[in-house]
Write a protein that holds these residues in place. Structure first.
Motif, PDB file in Angstrom:
ATOM      1  N   TRP A  86       1.054  -1.212  -0.457  1.00 47.66           N
ATOM      2  CA  TRP A  86       0.325   0.078   0.039  1.00 47.66           C
ATOM      3  C   TRP A  86       1.364   1.332  -0.025  1.00 47.66           C
ATOM      4  CZ3 TRP A  86      -5.475  -1.431  -0.165  1.00 47.66           C
ATOM      5  CH2 TRP A  86      -5.369  -2.822  -0.271  1.00 47.66           C
ATOM      6  N   VAL A  87       0.575   1.962  -1.061  1.00 51.22           N
ATOM      7  CA  VAL A  87       1.143   3.703  -0.779  1.00 51.22           C
ATOM      8  C   VAL A  87       0.020   4.712  -0.472  1.00 51.22           C
ATOM      9  CG1 VAL A  87       2.696   2.815  -2.291  1.00 51.22           C
ATOM     10  CG2 VAL A  87       0.829   3.645  -3.388  1.00 51.22           C
ATOM     11  N   PRO A  88       0.255   5.551  -0.370  1.00 53.44           N
ATOM     12  CA  PRO A  88       0.039   7.286  -0.111  1.00 53.44           C
ATOM     13  C   PRO A  88      -0.997   7.226  -1.257  1.00 53.44           C
ATOM     14  CG  PRO A  88       2.130   7.458   0.969  1.00 53.44           C
ATOM     15  CD  PRO A  88       1.388   6.406   0.085  1.00 53.44           C
ATOM     16  N   THR A  89      -2.560   7.369  -1.115  1.00 51.77           N
ATOM     17  CA  THR A  89      -3.509   7.210  -2.166  1.00 51.77           C
ATOM     18  C   THR A  89      -2.925   9.352  -3.137  1.00 51.77           C
ATOM     19  OG1 THR A  89      -5.162   5.933  -1.756  1.00 51.77           O
ATOM     20  CG2 THR A  89      -5.891   8.297  -3.130  1.00 51.77           C
ATOM     21  N   PHE A  90      -2.779  10.086  -1.580  1.00 47.18           N
ATOM     22  CA  PHE A  90      -3.129  11.204  -2.005  1.00 47.18           C
ATOM     23  C   PHE A  90      -1.123  11.600  -2.138  1.00 47.18           C
ATOM     24  CE2 PHE A  90      -6.641  10.513  -0.721  1.00 47.18           C
ATOM     25  CZ  PHE A  90      -7.848  10.593  -1.667  1.00 47.18           C
ATOM     26  N   PRO A  91      -0.659  11.710  -3.377  1.00 49.60           N
ATOM     27  CA  PRO A  91       1.330  11.723  -3.240  1.00 49.60           C
ATOM     28  C   PRO A  91       1.793  12.849  -2.670  1.00 49.60           C
ATOM     29  CG  PRO A  91       0.060  11.627  -5.228  1.00 49.60           C
ATOM     30  CD  PRO A  91      -0.977  11.219  -4.752  1.00 49.60           C
ATOM     31  N   HIS A  92       0.278  14.163  -2.560  1.00 50.73           N
ATOM     32  CA  HIS A  92       1.562  15.397  -1.409  1.00 50.73           C
ATOM     33  C   HIS A  92       1.222  15.787  -0.996  1.00 50.73           C
ATOM     34  CE1 HIS A  92       2.714  15.099  -6.063  1.00 50.73           C
ATOM     35  NE2 HIS A  92       1.738  15.335  -6.921  1.00 50.73           N
ATOM     36  N   ALA A  93       0.430  14.589  -0.683  1.00 55.48           N
ATOM     37  CA  ALA A  93      -0.592  15.151   0.545  1.00 55.48           C
ATOM     38  C   ALA A  93       0.348  15.196   1.717  1.00 55.48           C
ATOM     39  CB  ALA A  93      -1.699  14.593   0.911  1.00 55.48           C
ATOM     40  N   GLN A  94      -0.022  16.577   3.126  1.00 56.46           N
ATOM     41  CA  GLN A  94       0.429  15.960   4.545  1.00 56.46           C
ATOM     42  C   GLN A  94      -1.044  15.355   5.192  1.00 56.46           C
ATOM     43  OE1 GLN A  94       1.258  19.037   7.560  1.00 56.46           O
ATOM     44  NE2 GLN A  94       3.044  18.670   7.133  1.00 56.46           N
ATOM     45  N   ASP A 115      -9.776  -5.943  14.197  1.00 53.75           N
ATOM     46  CA  ASP A 115      -9.476  -5.250  13.118  1.00 53.75           C
ATOM     47  C   ASP A 115      -8.387  -3.495  12.828  1.00 53.75           C
ATOM     48  OD1 ASP A 115     -11.020  -6.907  11.413  1.00 53.75           O
ATOM     49  OD2 ASP A 115     -11.948  -5.756  11.006  1.00 53.75           O
ATOM     50  N   ASP A 116      -8.088  -3.776  14.568  1.00 53.54           N
ATOM     51  CA  ASP A 116      -7.366  -2.252  14.714  1.00 53.54           C
ATOM     52  C   ASP A 116      -5.465  -2.659  13.306  1.00 53.54           C
ATOM     53  OD1 ASP A 116      -8.989  -1.053  15.722  1.00 53.54           O
ATOM     54  OD2 ASP A 116      -8.439  -1.766  17.559  1.00 53.54           O
ATOM     55  N   ARG A 117      -5.500  -3.914  14.028  1.00 55.68           N
ATOM     56  CA  ARG A 117      -4.025  -4.483  13.649  1.00 55.68           C
ATOM     57  C   ARG A 117      -3.932  -3.815  11.701  1.00 55.68           C
ATOM     58  NH1 ARG A 117      -2.131  -8.092  10.832  1.00 55.68           N
ATOM     59  NH2 ARG A 117      -3.632  -9.473  11.902  1.00 55.68           N
ATOM     60  N   LEU A 118      -4.962  -4.392  10.969  1.00 57.56           N
ATOM     61  CA  LEU A 118      -5.442  -4.097  10.142  1.00 57.56           C
ATOM     62  C   LEU A 118      -5.111  -3.444   9.560  1.00 57.56           C
ATOM     63  CD1 LEU A 118      -7.552  -7.606   9.468  1.00 57.56           C
ATOM     64  CD2 LEU A 118      -5.386  -7.947   8.813  1.00 57.56           C
ATOM     65  N   VAL A 119      -5.815  -1.824  10.310  1.00 55.53           N
ATOM     66  CA  VAL A 119      -6.188  -1.455   9.443  1.00 55.53           C
ATOM     67  C   VAL A 119      -5.268   0.368   9.676  1.00 55.53           C
ATOM     68  CG1 VAL A 119      -7.563   1.272  10.222  1.00 55.53           C
ATOM     69  CG2 VAL A 119      -8.899  -0.923   9.761  1.00 55.53           C
ATOM     70  N   TYR A 120      -4.417  -0.478  10.870  1.00 59.03           N
ATOM     71  CA  TYR A 120      -2.737   0.482  11.196  1.00 59.03           C
ATOM     72  C   TYR A 120      -2.246   0.082   9.746  1.00 59.03           C
ATOM     73  CZ  TYR A 120       0.986   2.890  13.071  1.00 59.03           C
ATOM     74  OH  TYR A 120       1.483   3.666  13.727  1.00 59.03           O
ATOM     75  N   GLU A 121      -1.842  -1.234   9.152  1.00 57.71           N
ATOM     76  CA  GLU A 121      -0.526  -1.599   8.562  1.00 57.71           C
ATOM     77  C   GLU A 121      -0.945  -2.044   7.085  1.00 57.71           C
ATOM     78  OE1 GLU A 121       2.302  -3.198   9.195  1.00 57.71           O
ATOM     79  OE2 GLU A 121       1.333  -3.504  11.601  1.00 57.71           O
ATOM     80  N   ASP A 122      -1.739  -1.257   6.562  1.00 60.31           N
ATOM     81  CA  ASP A 122      -2.793  -1.051   5.271  1.00 60.31           C
ATOM     82  C   ASP A 122      -3.165   0.397   5.731  1.00 60.31           C
ATOM     83  OD1 ASP A 122      -5.805  -0.677   5.478  1.00 60.31           O
ATOM     84  OD2 ASP A 122      -5.970  -2.985   4.838  1.00 60.31           O
ATOM     85  N   SER A 123      -3.317   1.040   6.131  1.00 62.62           N
ATOM     86  CA  SER A 123      -3.682   2.529   6.014  1.00 62.62           C
ATOM     87  C   SER A 123      -3.044   3.596   7.026  1.00 62.62           C
ATOM     88  CB  SER A 123      -5.499   2.804   6.355  1.00 62.62           C
ATOM     89  OG  SER A 123      -5.957   2.163   5.976  1.00 62.62           O
ATOM     90  N   VAL A 124      -2.326   3.389   8.091  1.00 63.75           N
ATOM     91  CA  VAL A 124      -1.560   4.662   8.780  1.00 63.75           C
ATOM     92  C   VAL A 124      -0.069   3.953   8.163  1.00 63.75           C
ATOM     93  CG1 VAL A 124      -1.263   5.335  10.802  1.00 63.75           C
ATOM     94  CG2 VAL A 124      -3.283   4.938   9.829  1.00 63.75           C
ATOM     95  N   ALA A 125       0.345   2.901   8.359  1.00 60.06           N
ATOM     96  CA  ALA A 125       1.774   2.388   8.128  1.00 60.06           C
ATOM     97  C   ALA A 125       2.445   2.868   6.838  1.00 60.06           C
ATOM     98  CB  ALA A 125       1.878   1.309   9.185  1.00 60.06           C
ATOM     99  N   PRO A 126       1.515   2.911   6.012  1.00 58.67           N
ATOM    100  CA  PRO A 126       2.899   3.083   4.789  1.00 58.67           C
ATOM    101  C   PRO A 126       2.880   4.562   4.580  1.00 58.67           C
ATOM    102  CG  PRO A 126       1.011   1.113   4.442  1.00 58.67           C
ATOM    103  CD  PRO A 126       0.402   2.487   5.667  1.00 58.67           C
ATOM    104  N   LEU A 127       1.738   5.540   4.952  1.00 59.05           N
ATOM    105  CA  LEU A 127       1.893   6.453   5.301  1.00 59.05           C
ATOM    106  C   LEU A 127       3.442   7.364   5.869  1.00 59.05           C
ATOM    107  CD1 LEU A 127      -1.482   8.284   6.275  1.00 59.05           C
ATOM    108  CD2 LEU A 127      -0.407   7.547   4.225  1.00 59.05           C
ATOM    109  N   HIS A 128       3.652   6.301   7.248  1.00 56.01           N
ATOM    110  CA  HIS A 128       4.819   6.787   8.095  1.00 56.01           C
ATOM    111  C   HIS A 128       6.069   6.354   7.365  1.00 56.01           C
ATOM    112  CE1 HIS A 128       2.334   8.345  11.585  1.00 56.01           C
ATOM    113  NE2 HIS A 128       2.781   6.590  12.143  1.00 56.01           N
ATOM    114  N   ARG A 129       6.022   5.445   5.968  1.00 55.27           N
ATOM    115  CA  ARG A 129       7.018   4.608   5.771  1.00 55.27           C
ATOM    116  C   ARG A 129       7.222   5.561   4.527  1.00 55.27           C
ATOM    117  NH1 ARG A 129       4.944  -0.520   6.759  1.00 55.27           N
ATOM    118  NH2 ARG A 129       3.700   0.063   4.581  1.00 55.27           N
TER     119      ARG A 129
END
Length: 324
Positions: A166-174, A198-212
């Motif tokens: 997974w990668v950020p959908t909005f590539p230029h956004a903060q 589901d909390d781990r799944l949500v974090y791993e596919d929708s939050v952690a990729p933003l940090h990376r």
């Protein structure tokens, strides 16, 4: 179930675009708001039905929607829905969700590369899903996020159990993420302490990729986005739940996320939804925000209201009423 076009309005110098992905009966009313008894719903049927309550099935009517703000020359999204092809076994209504979110945004005049800021009012599954998209550039509607791709993964590879990158959908956004929610739902707190599967799944596919990708800004307390928009912590629903205040040209609004799931919570702020993690704190935050909205004539904009999607709130005794 209905699907709608975008609706637009202007408050001061801020344009607001409401993008509705889905609307319809969602859950039994008294399961959604357990302390609101049958009399509460029935005695307010004349204005709760049909936009907020289906009396025949005793079901709460809700919407899945995103608010697009054009403010100070920038495009800002408030929450990003469920996302397509996600593994959400603990939330059947969101499991392998398939929608046209990006198409709806495009028809509203918003392309992913146009978005400057994404606000996550909190980190529940239906507020962060389109933070990310598959790295192959697809929109997740081909079904490969389903069971064949899960393979029993624990999500530690960043796939969220789907076998996808997974990668950020909005590539230029903060992406503005409440720090308290990031700590609670992230790995340091073992994904919410394992309270919900589901909390781990949500974090791993929708939050952690933003940090990376280096796209997140963690904030706490108060965070000013621009001269019109300010984020404020309102904990309880989740540890980092936030509201977004708009003040421009003498007009005011407050985007309250999941502080409110149903208008019956306006009538009595002590009514929590079944999704509130800290009921006492959520009630305190709800009352505080509603008091200010009534006193300062702020338009209240919850994440999931049907109908117009907004409410004007006034004080009534120790509680509140919906003016319209």
């Amino acid at each position: 179930m209905t699907r709608e076009n975008a609706q637009r309005t202007v408050l001061g110098d801020v344009e607001i675009i409401r993008v509705v992905e889905w609307r319809g009966p969602f859950a039994p009313a008294r399961e959604l708001v357990p302390t609101a008894g049958a009399d509460t719903w029935k005695s307010n049927e004349d204005w709760l039905a049909p936009d907020h309550w289906d009396p025949e099935g005793d079901l709460a009517v809700m919407a899945l929607q995103t608010w697009v703000l054009r403010s100070a020359g920038r495009t800002i999204l408030v929450d990003t829905g469920v996302g397509n092809g996600r593994e959400r076994p603990g939330s059947p209504q969101f499991h392998h969700w398939q929608g046209d979110f990006l198409g709806l945004l495009e028809r509203a005049g918003v392309r992913p590369e146009d978005v400057d800021v994404v606000v996550n009012t909190h980190l529940h599954a239906d507020h962060v899903g389109w933070n990310t998209r598959p790295a192959d550039g697809s929109d997740g509607t081909d079904g490969s996020g389903g069971s064949e791709g899960s393979g029993g993964s624990d999500g530690s590879d960043g796939s969220g159990g789907s076998g996808r990158e997974w990668v950020p959908t909005f590539p230029h956004a903060q992406y503005l993420v409440p720090a308290a929610d990031d700590a609670h739902f992230g790995p340091d707190n073992a994904y919410g302490g394992g309270l919900h599967q589901d909390d781990r799944l949500v974090y791993e596919d929708s939050v952690a990729p933003l940090h990376r990708a280096g796209r997140t800004l963690l904030w706490d307390g108060v965070h000013r986005i621009d001269e019109h928009l300010t984020l404020e912590s309102a904990p309880g629903h989740t540890p980092g739940s936030a509201v977004l205040r708009l003040a421009s040209g003498g007009e005011r609004a407050v985007f309250v996320g999941d502080l409110l799931h149903s208008p019956v919570q306006i009538l009595d702020p002590a009514h929590n939804s079944c999704f509130c993690l800290d009921a006492a704190a959520a009630s305190v935050s709800r009352r505080r925000i509603l008091e200010r909205a009534a006193d300062e004539r702020e338009l209240v904009v919850p994440a999931h209201f049907g109908g117009s999607g907004t409410a004007e709130v006034r004080r009534e005794g120790s509680g509140f009423r919906v003016r319209r």
